[in-house]
Design a protein around this motif. Sequence first.
Motif, short mmCIF file in Angstrom:
data_model
loop_
_atom_site.label_atom_id
_atom_site.label_comp_id
_atom_site.label_asym_id
_atom_site.label_seq_id
_atom_site.Cartn_x
_atom_site.Cartn_y
_atom_site.Cartn_z
N GLY A 228 -2.25 -80.28 63.24
CA GLY A 228 -1.55 -81.16 64.18
C GLY A 228 -0.41 -80.48 64.90
N ARG A 229 0.28 -79.59 64.21
CA ARG A 229 1.39 -78.88 64.84
C ARG A 229 0.87 -77.99 65.97
N TYR A 230 -0.17 -77.22 65.72
CA TYR A 230 -0.66 -76.27 66.72
C TYR A 230 -1.47 -76.95 67.82
N VAL A 231 -2.31 -77.88 67.44
CA VAL A 231 -3.09 -78.60 68.46
C VAL A 231 -2.14 -79.47 69.29
N GLY A 232 -1.17 -80.06 68.62
CA GLY A 232 -0.19 -80.89 69.33
C GLY A 232 0.57 -80.09 70.38
N ARG A 233 0.94 -78.87 70.04
CA ARG A 233 1.61 -78.01 71.04
C ARG A 233 0.69 -77.73 72.21
N ALA A 234 -0.56 -77.49 71.92
CA ALA A 234 -1.53 -77.15 72.98
C ALA A 234 -1.77 -78.32 73.92
N VAL A 235 -1.78 -79.54 73.41
CA VAL A 235 -2.07 -80.70 74.26
C VAL A 235 -0.80 -81.43 74.69
N GLY A 236 0.35 -80.95 74.22
CA GLY A 236 1.61 -81.57 74.61
C GLY A 236 1.88 -82.91 73.93
N GLN A 237 1.27 -83.12 72.78
CA GLN A 237 1.44 -84.37 72.04
C GLN A 237 1.81 -84.04 70.59
N ASN A 238 2.76 -84.73 70.01
CA ASN A 238 3.14 -84.50 68.62
C ASN A 238 2.12 -85.19 67.71
N LEU A 239 1.33 -84.42 66.98
CA LEU A 239 0.28 -84.97 66.12
C LEU A 239 0.69 -84.99 64.65
N SER A 240 1.87 -84.53 64.35
CA SER A 240 2.39 -84.58 62.99
C SER A 240 3.72 -85.32 63.02
N SER A 241 4.30 -85.54 61.87
CA SER A 241 5.58 -86.24 61.83
C SER A 241 6.31 -85.87 60.55
N ASN A 242 7.59 -86.21 60.53
CA ASN A 242 8.36 -86.00 59.30
C ASN A 242 7.76 -86.82 58.16
N ALA A 243 7.28 -88.01 58.46
CA ALA A 243 6.69 -88.85 57.42
C ALA A 243 5.46 -88.17 56.81
N LEU A 244 4.63 -87.55 57.63
CA LEU A 244 3.45 -86.85 57.11
C LEU A 244 3.84 -85.61 56.30
N ILE A 245 4.85 -84.91 56.77
CA ILE A 245 5.31 -83.74 56.02
C ILE A 245 5.88 -84.18 54.68
N GLU A 246 6.69 -85.24 54.68
CA GLU A 246 7.24 -85.74 53.42
C GLU A 246 6.15 -86.33 52.53
N THR A 247 5.11 -86.92 53.13
CA THR A 247 3.99 -87.42 52.33
C THR A 247 3.36 -86.28 51.56
N GLN A 248 3.19 -85.14 52.20
CA GLN A 248 2.64 -83.97 51.52
C GLN A 248 3.56 -83.55 50.37
N TRP A 249 4.85 -83.53 50.58
CA TRP A 249 5.80 -83.17 49.52
C TRP A 249 5.74 -84.17 48.38
N TYR A 250 5.70 -85.47 48.73
CA TYR A 250 5.69 -86.50 47.70
C TYR A 250 4.41 -86.43 46.87
N ILE A 251 3.29 -86.17 47.51
CA ILE A 251 2.04 -86.04 46.75
C ILE A 251 2.16 -84.84 45.80
N PHE A 252 2.74 -83.75 46.28
CA PHE A 252 2.95 -82.60 45.39
C PHE A 252 3.85 -82.99 44.22
N ASP A 253 4.91 -83.74 44.50
CA ASP A 253 5.80 -84.21 43.43
C ASP A 253 5.04 -85.03 42.40
N ILE A 254 4.19 -85.93 42.88
CA ILE A 254 3.40 -86.77 41.97
C ILE A 254 2.48 -85.91 41.11
N ILE A 255 1.83 -84.94 41.74
CA ILE A 255 0.92 -84.04 41.01
C ILE A 255 1.70 -83.29 39.93
#
Length: 186
Positions: free
Chosen positions: A39-66
């Motif tokens: 999402g970060r790289y494709v988003g830059r290419a198309v000029g649209q933000n395809l990721s978010s802080n919430a998605l990044i934190e979701t990844q961290w939280y899932i890691f925390d749960i694991i």
Amino acid sequence: MEKLLRLSRIIDRLNEYLGRFIYWLTLIMIGVGTWNVIGRYVGRAVGQNLSSNALIETQWYIFDIIFLLGAAYTLKHNEHVRVDVLQSRFNTQQKALVDLLGTLLFLIPFCAMIIFYSWGAIANSWAIQEVSPDPGGLPRYPIKTLIIVSFFLLIIQGISEAIKNFAIFKGIIQPDIEDLSRRARE
């Protein structure tokens, strides 16, 4: 002793189910992480933000749960890190005694101490409904609660391991084949 061994089996099943659940969370975490990168790289290419802080934190939280919920599962399967010079020379009953004493003198008191000292901070996090300071971030109080849950699961898995090690030490049960081969490698 049979009632204690039954309790041990119940605790083992609980942590086994949690461990199997964690397998799936690992795949979800990988998927969210992949989306964040793409999402970060494709988003830059198309000029649209395809990721978010919430998605990044979701990844961290899932890691925390694991990590947090996986600790008891790891203990159940005797896959935690060991640095044993002496124990490699011990027989099965001596290893069981060392594991029993280690659980009773170190693991359970350490886990209880973590729960005791983190309780206030977690209660405060719930009281203020703590949220990530990042724009669009996620609530922090639910994930902080897993600290207590994780160490409680470690305590009860420690109790299960203590029961089994006591029974092995007393010759009431024999360690299973998987446990024997793991102990032989140590």
